[in-house]
Design an enzyme around this catalytic site. Structure first.
Site, PDB file in Angstrom:
ATOM      1  N   ASP A  21       0.737  -1.247  -0.010  1.00 18.58           N
ATOM      2  CA  ASP A  21      -0.006   0.008  -0.068  1.00 18.58           C
ATOM      3  C   ASP A  21       0.777   1.229   0.106  1.00 18.58           C
ATOM      4  OD1 ASP A  21      -2.487   1.428  -0.084  1.00 18.58           O
ATOM      5  OD2 ASP A  21      -2.717   1.291   2.190  1.00 18.58           O
ATOM      6  N   ASN A  69     -10.877  -2.607  -5.330  1.00 19.72           N
ATOM      7  CA  ASN A  69     -10.127  -1.482  -6.213  1.00 19.72           C
ATOM      8  C   ASN A  69     -10.849  -1.155  -7.524  1.00 19.72           C
ATOM      9  OD1 ASN A  69      -6.895  -2.649  -4.934  1.00 19.72           O
ATOM     10  ND2 ASN A  69      -8.162  -0.916  -4.312  1.00 19.72           N
ATOM     11  N   SER A 197      -8.035  -4.522   5.101  1.00 23.01           N
ATOM     12  CA  SER A 197      -8.528  -4.475   4.025  1.00 23.01           C
ATOM     13  C   SER A 197      -9.219  -5.569   3.093  1.00 23.01           C
ATOM     14  CB  SER A 197      -7.834  -3.596   3.095  1.00 23.01           C
ATOM     15  OG  SER A 197      -7.455  -2.389   3.718  1.00 23.01           O
TER      16      SER A 197
HETATM   17  C1  IPE Z   1      -5.385  -2.520  -0.223  1.00 22.91           C
HETATM   18  O1  IPE Z   1      -5.304  -1.328  -0.420  1.00 22.91           O
HETATM   19  C2  IPE Z   1      -5.623  -3.519  -1.132  1.00 22.91           C
HETATM   20  C3  IPE Z   1      -4.048  -3.558  -2.128  1.00 22.91           C
HETATM   21  C4  IPE Z   1      -2.894  -3.426  -1.533  1.00 22.91           C
HETATM   22  C5  IPE Z   1      -4.095  -4.368  -3.374  1.00 22.91           C
HETATM   23  P1  IPE Z   1      -6.000  -0.177  -0.690  1.00 22.91           P
HETATM   24  O2  IPE Z   1      -5.340   1.059  -0.653  1.00 22.91           O
HETATM   25  O3  IPE Z   1      -7.099  -0.355  -1.739  1.00 22.91           O
HETATM   26  O4  IPE Z   1      -6.847  -0.340   1.033  1.00 22.91           O
HETATM   27  P2  IPE Z   1      -8.078   0.797   1.659  1.00 22.91           P
HETATM   28  O5  IPE Z   1      -8.947   0.881   0.690  1.00 22.91           O
HETATM   29  O6  IPE Z   1      -6.991   1.884   1.847  1.00 22.91           O
HETATM   30  O7  IPE Z   1      -8.330   0.194   2.955  1.00 22.91           O
HETATM   31  C1  IPE Z   2      -1.524   0.169  -3.207  1.00 27.43           C
HETATM   32  O1  IPE Z   2      -1.364   1.624  -3.454  1.00 27.43           O
HETATM   33  C2  IPE Z   2      -1.797  -0.458  -4.497  1.00 27.43           C
HETATM   34  C3  IPE Z   2      -3.179  -0.655  -5.054  1.00 27.43           C
HETATM   35  C4  IPE Z   2      -4.151  -0.726  -4.301  1.00 27.43           C
HETATM   36  C5  IPE Z   2      -3.375  -1.261  -6.331  1.00 27.43           C
HETATM   37  P1  IPE Z   2      -2.700   2.578  -3.398  1.00 27.43           P
HETATM   38  O2  IPE Z   2      -2.814   3.148  -4.733  1.00 27.43           O
HETATM   39  O3  IPE Z   2      -3.706   2.255  -2.450  1.00 27.43           O
HETATM   40  O4  IPE Z   2      -1.793   3.727  -2.698  1.00 27.43           O
HETATM   41  P2  IPE Z   2      -2.486   5.086  -1.761  1.00 27.43           P
HETATM   42  O5  IPE Z   2      -2.909   3.967  -0.611  1.00 27.43           O
HETATM   43  O6  IPE Z   2      -3.559   5.661  -2.326  1.00 27.43           O
HETATM   44  O7  IPE Z   2      -1.371   5.771  -1.403  1.00 27.43           O
HETATM   45 MG    MG Z   3      -3.953   2.296  -0.605  1.00 30.72          MG
END
Ligand code: IPE
Ligand code: IPE
Ligand code: MG
Length: 249
Positions: A21, A69, A197
């Site tokens: 993340d 996502n 998550s």
């Molecule tokens: C969790 O990250 C999913 C992945 C790393 C693929 P998110 O960024 O989607 O999680 P939330 O929404 O902040 O909980």
């Molecule tokens: C994790 O990074 C990757 C995916 C969930 C695909 P994020 O895209 O969630 O990055 P932040 O949490 O918005 O910084």
């Molecule tokens: Mg994220």
């Protein structure tokens, strides 16, 4: 500090799971679009896989894209799917060179055709590698997986293939997408968020949780080794008391 040297290789987790993340925030910090963060996260995927294989981890599961996502802006979802295709294409060779088998869990058929077929191709091409299994969680969520397992069990019952009194934890686990893998002993989440998550909820019942402030694109080999070292300093009691654990040792 050289974390790798400190690690006791006789006490390694067999399976490490990672919630990668912080890509979006990393990009923002660098004044760039979110996709730039995802692109830079690929290097961390490579480093983490290599670091895990080098030290002798058998299973590494990376949460790459959750069911939730799909609700992101279409532009970001499309860019992520394109990145997935390109990354798989460019990494197959390295995976084979490093003797790493690629597998995937999640609602894979929901992926765009091209991403799906590239993924299957890579899985096929690396299937005989046996140093480590790298499992990508794609279009994955734990509640999706659990509901799916319940459906499959219900079907079997309705066809009289199993009876309800046969249902126990072992049987239930065998209907999950992770049936072939041991439960992760260590779950790592980057970016300073303290939540899971919808990731491997059943499987992490007794996992050690490790949270780091590092944003995923900054995560390097040493960060993985630091997490393993931290894991090794913990006492895993499984409901028992310290004295019992020490007698067993
Ligand atoms: C969790 O990250 C999913 C992945 C790393 C693929 P998110 O960024 O989607 O999680 P939330 O929404 O902040 O909980
Ligand atoms: C994790 O990074 C990757 C995916 C969930 C695909 P994020 O895209 O969630 O990055 P932040 O949490 O918005 O910084
Ligand atoms: Mg994220």
């Amino acid at each position: 500090m050289d974390f790798k040297k400190e690690i006791d290789i006789n006490d390694l987790p067999k399976h490490i799971a990672v919630i990668m993340d912080g890509n979006g925030r990393w990009a923002k910090k660098h004044g760039k679009m979110r996709i730039f963060g995802h692109q830079n996260g690929v290097k961390s995927v490579r480093e983490t896989s290599e670091a895990a294989a080098e030290i002798g981890i058998k299973y590494l599961t990376l949460y790459a894209f959750s069911t939730e996502n799909w609700n992101r802006p279409k532009k970001e979802v499309d860019a992520l799917m394109t990145l997935l295709v390109h990354t798989i294409e460019s990494e197959i060779k390295t995976l084979n060179k490093n003797n790493i088998r690629l597998e995937a869990i999640g609602d894979l058929e929901n992926l765009p055709k091209k991403s799906y077929s590239k993924l299957i191709e890579a899985i096929e091409s690396t299937k005989n590698n046996d140093r480590m299994t790298l499992i990508l969680a794609l279009s994955y969520s734990s509640r999706w997986e659990i509901v799916n397992a319940v459906k499959k069990i219900a079907e079997k019952i309705s066809k009289n293939e199993i009876s309800s009194d046969m249902i126990d934890q072992k049987l239930f686990s065998s209907f999950l997408t992770t049936s072939k893998y041991p439960d992760p002993e260590l779950l790592i989440r980057t970016s300073g968020e303290f939540r899971v998550s919808n990731f491997l909820l059943w499987q992490i019942a007794y996992a050690e949780l490790y949270f780091t402030q590092k944003l995923w694109p900054d995560f390097r080999k040493d960060d993985l080794y630091e997490a393993i070292l931290n894991y090794q300093k913990r006492e895993r009691r499984f409901g028992m008391i310290s004295e019992q654990i020490n007698i067993q040792k």
